[in-house]
Design an enzyme around this catalytic site. Structure first.
Site, PDB file in Angstrom:
ATOM      1  N   ARG A 514     -43.372 -61.855  45.210  1.00  0.00           N
ATOM      2  CA  ARG A 514     -44.241 -61.131  46.138  1.00  0.00           C
ATOM      3  C   ARG A 514     -43.775 -61.330  47.575  1.00  0.00           C
ATOM      4  NH1 ARG A 514     -47.965 -57.746  43.710  1.00  0.00           N
ATOM      5  NH2 ARG A 514     -48.904 -57.725  45.771  1.00  0.00           N
ATOM      6  N   VAL A 515     -43.940 -60.286  48.351  1.00  0.00           N
ATOM      7  CA  VAL A 515     -43.609 -60.407  49.765  1.00  0.00           C
ATOM      8  C   VAL A 515     -44.876 -60.397  50.622  1.00  0.00           C
ATOM      9  CG1 VAL A 515     -41.318 -59.398  49.535  1.00  0.00           C
ATOM     10  CG2 VAL A 515     -43.280 -57.897  49.941  1.00  0.00           C
ATOM     11  N   ASP A 516     -46.038 -60.357  49.960  1.00  0.00           N
ATOM     12  CA  ASP A 516     -47.297 -60.367  50.711  1.00  0.00           C
ATOM     13  C   ASP A 516     -48.012 -61.700  50.484  1.00  0.00           C
ATOM     14  OD1 ASP A 516     -48.017 -60.106  48.078  1.00  0.00           O
ATOM     15  OD2 ASP A 516     -49.046 -58.184  48.311  1.00  0.00           O
ATOM     16  N   ASP A 517     -49.272 -61.781  50.872  1.00  0.00           N
ATOM     17  CA  ASP A 517     -49.988 -63.051  50.762  1.00  0.00           C
ATOM     18  C   ASP A 517     -50.639 -63.207  49.399  1.00  0.00           C
ATOM     19  OD1 ASP A 517     -49.296 -63.915  53.293  1.00  0.00           O
ATOM     20  OD2 ASP A 517     -50.865 -62.678  54.198  1.00  0.00           O
TER      21      ASP A 517
END
Ligand code: WTA
Length: 648
Positions: A514-517
């Protein structure tokens, strides 16, 4: 490469893939012919807008058609003479608990549940919350909702009362279907107590739930010990068992909602991902057929719970739409010992096994003897889902689990996509361990750089999808604006997956996380903001910042930095750590248990007050040697302070 596979060569895959993009109507229309339609689709076959520059995002497939997923997943097979085929081999948590349910029996079960729901006033479009263990009644309840057009919202029966209450408040169901208790491993968990807490919370917030139906699961808890509120609770066995076994299906518009499933995002509140009927049917059924190369004599076992999307698409819908025989297991693969999964493989002659890397890693740890003592001769195909599979786990799964005989299909997809998106096809794709390989039919991925430009050939960046596919979610329940903002606003014209990836010279995709939180813990999505919110509930917590770190078994673990209210010394009393962990378990559930609480008198913040998570990630990963530029911190000394408190 397996001879006689549905898709048996790379050439065939390439040809069909091209057709699926060049002429989606011909490709999906052909597939649709094998299902039952009350009303056929019209033209255009597909009416979608994926580009916010052109207006609101909208996705419609098989425009104008009417069908029913329950009819297609159950009645169609019974009417074709397959009523005696086993739908479920159910295996309970404890040894020697099992049962067998045929398609005809599923039909009876579904009709009884559907008739009961109708009798209490549940109508087309109404919401039903399901909070149940992995017993056949769970997929049957989902199908019963589909039969009468009710929208199911299954909540994994491992989520806490608070999480359940949040999901109930969001969808406002007329009824909750639950069970008295469940045993996963040695310990019974009283689901009814959790439901009672959730119901009370909802009442405090002004939502009264008229009906709670409790399946008496006496294998997990004695009936006399189950808390029961007369006037609200009814026993499943009392109200559903006596219902008639016939129930007309409700013909549903292709785009009517089928279900909601809540999943974590970058902000605190879980999102109600909403799927619709016809497109989801085509997507889940077609991927099941081709990715698992389904054959009528297969015995298929997906270890996922129906509380997750994998259980929706690859327990309830995909397999049943194909008339498959499957194993449903209530327990965990390490109870009573780490041989349980392989014991089930031999007991039921399982041919296709679909599980998650985290489960594989937990079995590796226990040693090969738990595996090799079982024959596993029946297995022909292995599947992986939920997170990137690391090379060590891949190798062990292939060599030890599958005896070097069985291809591994590493399937990349999401709650939002509804179906496998990037995946090998066992008869056609040359595997590369660790790569989810190539896009499924109708799926057009792209890799973007930071500026949102599409990269060609070998590339690394953000994974996006360029065009709609049939089982794409249609909206976020009650919040189309959030839907557009989360997935379509960042890179206009694309669906943003939230994942990073690399594409190699052969066009294979390698998912990098994942590149998000969002943290992927044991293949389950947990939002950092959700955990922070849960920690904030504790009166001693002034501020919390949560980041992922590499975890040997779970893939990623939860690492929480906690700043305490004024007046506390660092490190505080050890009991506070336990209380904070307990708070997260209470608010979200055991899956969100923080692995590390790191005391933080101060957090690294920019002058504008933004937490620099990059620095926290480095500290959590013990990579403080490469912290990078810390000069923009409002107070650079907090880093030193944090390092001094490591392990305290
Ligand atoms: C991750 C689960 C790498 C990914 C079906 C995605 C994967 C998120 C894979 C969705 C895979 C899932 N390889 N990563 N084969 N499968 N993921 O919604 O980060 O629970 O965005 O759906 O899991 O998780 P979800």
């Amino acid at each position: 490469m397996s001879k006689g596979a549905h898709i048996s060569s790379r050439e065939q895959y390439d040809k069909l893939y091209r057709q699926s993009l060049d002429d989606p109507e011909a490709f999906w229309g052909d597939i649709a012919e094998s299902f039952h339609w009350h009303k056929r689709w019209e033209k255009p076959f597909c009416r979608c807008n994926f580009d916010m520059n052109k207006g609101p995002i909208s996705i419609e497939w098989l425009v104008g058609a009417q069908t029913n997923l329950c009819y297609n997943a159950v009645d169609r097979h019974v009417e074709a003479g397959h009523g005696d085929r086993v739908a479920f081999y159910w295996e309970g948590n404890d040894l020697n608990q099992d049962s067998k349910v045929t398609y005809r029996q599923v039909q009876d079960m579904v009709c009884k549940i559907a008739n009961y729901l109708k009798s209490i006033g549940v109508k087309k479009g109404d919401d039903v919350t399901i909070y149940m263990p992995m017993i056949p009644e769970l997929p049957a309840a989902m199908l019963a909702c589909a039969r009468i057009g009710a929208v199911h919202s299954v909540v994994f029966a491992g989520f806490s009362a608070d999480s359940l209450a949040g999901r109930i408040m969001d969808s406002r169901p007329h009824v909750i279907l639950t069970a008295s208790a469940v045993k996963r491993g040695a310990k019974p968990i009283s689901l009814k107590t959790i439901v009672d807490d959730a119901v009370t919370k909802c009442e405090e917030e002004g939502h009264k739930i008229p009906f709670v139906v409790v399946f008496d699961h006496s294998l997990a808890q004695k009936r006399s010990e189950v808390p029961f509120t007369s006037g609200q609770d009814v026993w499943w066995q009392d109200v559903i068992d006596p219902q008639p076994i016939e129930c007309d299906v409700e013909w549903m518009d292709a785009e009517a909602p089928l279900f909601k499933l809540y999943t974590s995002g970058s902000t605190g509140k879980p999102k109600g991902v909403q799927h619709s009927q016809a497109g989801y049917m085509l997507g889940s059924a077609t991927t099941f057929k081709y990715v698992f190369d389904h054959r009528p004599d297969d015995v298929y076992w997906c270890t996922a719970d129906c509380g997750w999307i994998t259980g929706h698409s690859y327990v309830t819908y995909g397999p049943m739409l194909n008339g498959a025989t499957q194993v449903i297991f209530e327990g965990i693969p390490t109870y009573p010992d780490a041989g349980r999964a392989w014991d089930l493989v031999d007991k039921y002659k399982i041919t296709v096994l679909y599980t998650a890397p985290t489960a594989i890693r937990s079995l590796i740890q226990k040693g090969d003897s738990f595996v090799t003592k079982y024959s596993r001769k029946s297995l022909r195909l292995l599947g992986s889902v939920g997170e990137p599979i690391n090379p060590e786990a891949w190798k062990w799964y292939y060599e030890v689990g599958g005896d070097k005989r069985c291809p591994i299909v590493d399937t990349w997809w999401q709650t939002e996509t509804g179906m496998h998106m990037i995946t090998p096809l066992p008869g056609a794709t040359t595997l590369k361990p660790g790569s989810a390989t190539l896009p499924f039919f109708g799926v057009e991925p792209a890799v973007l750089n930071d500026q949102g430009q599409e990269l060609e050939g070998e590339a690394e960046g953000y994974l996006v999808i360029k065009r709609p596919w049939p089982s794409c979610m249609r909206t976020l329940a009650g919040d189309h604006e959030r839907f557009e903002k989360t997935y379509f606003e960042i890179y206009k014209g694309y669906y943003f997956t939230g994942d990073g990836c690399r594409r190699d010279k052969d066009g294979y995709y390698w998912l990098t996380g994942r590149v998000d939180d969002v943290i992927n813990v044991s293949g389950h999505r947990i939002g950092t903001a959700e955990v922070e919110g849960a920690l904030d509930n504790h009166p001693a917590c002034a501020e919390a910042a949560v980041v992922p770190f590499a975890h040997d078994i779970k893939g990623q673990g939860i690492y929480a930095f906690v700043t305490l209210m004024d007046g506390y010394d660092y490190p505080p009393d050890e009991s506070l750590r336990k209380e904070l962990v307990a708070m997260v378990r209470k608010v979200i559930g055991p899956i969100a248990t923080p692995d590390v609480i790191h005391w933080a008198p101060g957090l690294p913040k920019t002058r504008s007050g933004k937490i620099m998570r990059r620095i926290l990630r480095k500290i959590a990963s013990k990579e403080e040697d490469s912290l990078g530029d810390t000069s923009t911190l409002a107070d650079p000394s907090v880093v030193e302070q944090l390092l001094n408190l490591r392990g305290k």
